[in-house]
Design an enzyme around this catalytic site. Structure first.
Site, short mmCIF file in Angstrom:
data_model
loop_
_atom_site.label_atom_id
_atom_site.label_comp_id
_atom_site.label_asym_id
_atom_site.label_seq_id
_atom_site.Cartn_x
_atom_site.Cartn_y
_atom_site.Cartn_z
CB SER A 2 40.00 52.45 36.13
OG SER A 2 40.90 51.65 35.80
CE1 TYR B 45 36.98 48.14 37.75
CE2 TYR B 45 38.44 48.63 35.78
CZ TYR B 45 38.05 48.80 37.21
OH TYR B 45 38.86 49.48 38.21
CE LYS C 294 35.96 51.83 38.64
NZ LYS C 294 35.92 52.59 39.90
P1 NAP Z 1 39.69 46.25 46.60
O1 NAP Z 1 40.79 46.13 47.51
O2 NAP Z 1 38.92 45.12 46.10
O3 NAP Z 1 38.66 47.34 47.51
C1 NAP Z 1 37.22 47.25 47.13
C2 NAP Z 1 36.43 48.14 48.22
O4 NAP Z 1 35.23 48.63 47.55
C3 NAP Z 1 36.35 47.40 49.30
O5 NAP Z 1 36.70 48.09 50.32
C4 NAP Z 1 35.01 46.76 49.16
O6 NAP Z 1 34.30 46.58 50.64
C5 NAP Z 1 34.24 47.97 48.86
N1 NAP Z 1 33.09 47.61 48.00
C6 NAP Z 1 32.78 46.61 46.92
N2 NAP Z 1 31.48 46.58 46.56
C7 NAP Z 1 30.93 47.35 47.38
C8 NAP Z 1 29.61 47.65 47.51
N3 NAP Z 1 28.71 47.14 46.81
N4 NAP Z 1 29.20 48.54 48.41
C9 NAP Z 1 30.06 49.19 49.32
N5 NAP Z 1 31.47 48.87 48.94
C10 NAP Z 1 31.65 47.97 48.23
O7 NAP Z 1 39.76 47.08 45.30
P2 NAP Z 1 40.83 48.26 44.94
O8 NAP Z 1 41.58 47.95 44.24
O9 NAP Z 1 41.15 48.97 46.29
O10 NAP Z 1 39.73 49.26 44.33
C11 NAP Z 1 39.20 50.68 44.78
C12 NAP Z 1 38.72 51.51 43.59
O11 NAP Z 1 39.89 51.55 42.78
C13 NAP Z 1 37.81 50.55 42.89
O12 NAP Z 1 36.59 51.44 42.39
C14 NAP Z 1 38.28 50.17 41.71
O13 NAP Z 1 37.79 50.03 40.31
C15 NAP Z 1 39.54 51.27 41.49
N6 NAP Z 1 40.82 51.12 40.66
C16 NAP Z 1 41.47 49.99 40.97
C17 NAP Z 1 42.88 49.73 40.44
C18 NAP Z 1 43.68 48.60 40.94
O14 NAP Z 1 44.66 48.23 40.21
N7 NAP Z 1 43.82 48.10 42.04
C19 NAP Z 1 42.88 50.24 39.04
C20 NAP Z 1 42.12 51.08 38.85
C21 NAP Z 1 40.76 51.54 39.51
P3 NAP Z 1 33.35 45.56 51.19
O15 NAP Z 1 33.59 44.47 50.20
O16 NAP Z 1 33.48 45.37 52.52
O17 NAP Z 1 31.90 45.95 50.49
#
Ligand code: NAP
Length: 253
Positions: free
Chosen positions: A145, A158, A162
């Site tokens: 991130s 967080y 990251k």
């Molecule tokens: P999201 O829509 O909340 O998706 C998170 C995913 O992680 C879900 O599929 C969830 O599935 C899974 N997950 C969470 N805890 C888990 C666990 N203990 N075991 C297995 N799976 C787990 O979030 P997103 O924005 O797509 O985020 C995806 C990644 O991108 C993350 O690592 C996040 O930190 C990173 N990121 C996101 C952003 C942003 O702006 N959205 C920015 C920078 C980085 P289940 O709940 O079914 O387990």
């Protein structure tokens, strides 16, 4: 284009049942990879896998909490049993969190670090063992991130998790190079997903999107398909330990 083809390869996407993970899973499937979606919510994973199968590849939903070491070992074995091998792994599962001093609760610190850092480590160790055994190399993609690069006053745990996973990708990139396993990171900026639902308010959008992001918009989950296919495929065959920043220009502004 042949260079980007993932025909005949098997990819694991943790957290591949929604958000950025599903955007990446769709891209890998469109490039020809069979996909194993590892996540906790089985109903969401079933829907995701049905959609991926519609793209003409094999896809399997594998129930797994990545913070549980044994569950990760089981998910690796189940993936190999159902899809035959593992060539690509996207370590995307993650959770956000907010915490402030004084009285930052230990449980909140551990909740985020357990999933984002320990979970990524367990997954990397388990899938790389499998790749080493196969003896044909592989590609591991860590989802970091920009929050792990820039300062962040509301989510210290967080951000720490990251920064740590992106550093982990570099260290294991060195260790695994002799096995022809590449380890690279993607650092997303602000992307519209369930994780950022709470941030979509006028004040945040004015500051972080309007003023801080030169492209002046949120990223979309489907915009991670291209970078992930690039890093998963032979198109990036001489890259390891690199971080692709995908943030609408936020880091350079
Ligand atoms: P999201 O829509 O909340 O998706 C998170 C995913 O992680 C879900 O599929 C969830 O599935 C899974 N997950 C969470 N805890 C888990 C666990 N203990 N075991 C297995 N799976 C787990 O979030 P997103 O924005 O797509 O985020 C995806 C990644 O991108 C993350 O690592 C996040 O930190 C990173 N990121 C996101 C952003 C942003 O702006 N959205 C920015 C920078 C980085 P289940 O709940 O079914 O387990």
């Amino acid at each position: 284009m042949e260079l980007f083809s993932l025909d005949g390869r098997v990819a694991v996407v943790t957290g591949g049942n929604g958000g950025i993970g599903l955007g990446i899973a769709r891209g890998l499937a469109e490039a020809g990879a069979d996909v194993a979606v590892w996540a906790r919510n089985e109903a969401k994973s079933t829907d995701a896998v049905a959609e991926l199968r519609g793209l003409g590849v094999r896809a399997e939903a594998i129930a797994c909490d990545v913070s549980d070491e044994e569950a990760v070992a089981d998910a690796t074995a189940e993936t190999v049993e159902r899809l035959g091998r593992i060539d690509v792994a996207v370590l995307n599962a993650g959770v956000a969190g907010v915490g402030r001093l004084p009285e930052f609760p230990t449980e909140e610190w551990d909740r985020v670090l357990d999933i984002n850092l320990r979970g990524a480590f367990f997954t990397l160790r388990s899938v790389s063992d499998q790749m080493i055994e196969q003896g044909e190399g592989g590609s591991i993609i860590v989802i970091g991130s920009t929050g792990g690069i820039l300062g962040n006053s509301v989510s210290p745990h967080y951000s720490a998790s990251k920064a740590a996973v992106m550093q982990m990708a570099k260290a294991f990139g060195i260790q695994l190079a002799r096995h022809r396993i590449r380890v690279n990171s993607i650092a997303p900026g602000f992307v519209e997903t369930e994780m950022t639902d709470a941030m979509r308010n006028p004040k945040f959008e004015q500051i972080m999107i309007g003023a801080r992001t030169p492209m002046r918009r949120w990223g979309r989950a489907d915009e991670f398909a291209g970078p992930a296919v690039f890093l998963a495929s032979d198109a990036s065959s001489f890259m390891t330990g690199a971080t692709l920043v995908v943030d609408g220009g936020m880091l350079i502004s």
